[in-house]
Design a protein around this motif. Structure first.
Motif, PDB file in Angstrom:
ATOM      1  N   GLY A  59      45.781  37.860  34.196  1.00 14.29           N
ATOM      2  CA  GLY A  59      44.893  38.997  34.407  1.00 14.29           C
ATOM      3  C   GLY A  59      43.607  38.896  33.621  1.00 14.29           C
ATOM      4  N   LEU A  60      43.700  38.448  32.365  1.00 15.50           N
ATOM      5  CA  LEU A  60      42.493  38.334  31.544  1.00 15.50           C
ATOM      6  C   LEU A  60      41.540  37.272  32.070  1.00 15.50           C
ATOM      7  N   THR A 104      36.186  43.861  41.436  1.00 12.19           N
ATOM      8  CA  THR A 104      36.670  43.270  40.182  1.00 12.19           C
ATOM      9  C   THR A 104      38.143  43.603  39.969  1.00 12.19           C
ATOM     10  N   VAL A 138      41.438  34.621  43.794  1.00  6.99           N
ATOM     11  CA  VAL A 138      40.340  35.245  43.055  1.00  6.99           C
ATOM     12  C   VAL A 138      39.027  34.993  43.795  1.00  6.99           C
ATOM     13  N   ALA A 169      41.284  36.198  35.146  1.00  2.00           N
ATOM     14  CA  ALA A 169      40.711  36.704  36.395  1.00  2.00           C
ATOM     15  C   ALA A 169      39.627  37.738  36.100  1.00  2.00           C
ATOM     16  N   LEU A 170      39.871  38.600  35.116  1.00  2.00           N
ATOM     17  CA  LEU A 170      38.861  39.595  34.727  1.00  2.00           C
ATOM     18  C   LEU A 170      37.605  38.922  34.206  1.00  2.00           C
ATOM     19  N   VAL A 177      41.405  40.932  39.905  1.00  2.00           N
ATOM     20  CA  VAL A 177      42.400  40.838  38.830  1.00  2.00           C
ATOM     21  C   VAL A 177      43.807  41.025  39.412  1.00  2.00           C
TER      22      VAL A 177
END
Length: 143
Positions: free
Chosen positions: A50-51, A11, A114, A53-54, A15
């Motif tokens: 980033g968010l 994970t 990703v 992808a998270l 990210v």
């Protein structure tokens, strides 16, 4: 390494990968990622990259863990099929107007990196629920 720890590492890498793509595009190449719709402009920044992808990584992890917990016979195979379908659908917004060619390429690359981290990383046999201690005890009971 435990299943949870491995999936946490995957994970984190999922990210980090698109954030690195964003850094190269924005800081090194000087291409600002923007989507223009009518009179509105959406700047795509590193935090949103980033968010998202998270969120994708956690959703993928959650779905795979849920399938494994439910005892779905081919959990990883089903999960892989779903992730490939979601990846394909994720490209649809990039075909619309308001996205310049450079932004389209960079966003597509982000989607691909990703997926390139998540699909093999979460799918790895060493990280499957079948390798947990509960499975080991059931194997010992059969022998």
């Amino acid at each position: 390494m435990s299943v949870r720890r491995w999936r946490l590492v995957v994970t984190g890498l999922a990210v980090l990968a698109p954030v690195l793509v964003w850094l190269v595009a924005d800081l090194v190449l000087g291409h600002r990622l923007r989507i223009v719709t009518g009179d509105q402009t959406l700047d795509i920044g590193v935090v949103s990259v980033g968010l998202f992808a998270l969120l994708a990584a956690l959703a993928g992890w959650g779905l795979l863990a849920g399938l494994e917990r439910l005892g779905v016979r081919w959990a990883r195979g089903v999960w892989t099929g779903v992730t490939v379908a979601v990846l394909a659908v994720s490209f649809l917004p990039l075909t619309g107007e308001g996205v310049d060619g450079g932004t389209r390429v960079v966003l597509s690359l982000m989607h691909l990196v990703v997926a390139a981290v998540l699909i093999p990383g979460l799918r790895a046999k060493g990280a499957s629920a079948a390798t947990t201690p509960a499975s080991s005890t059931s194997r010992a009971a059969r022998n």
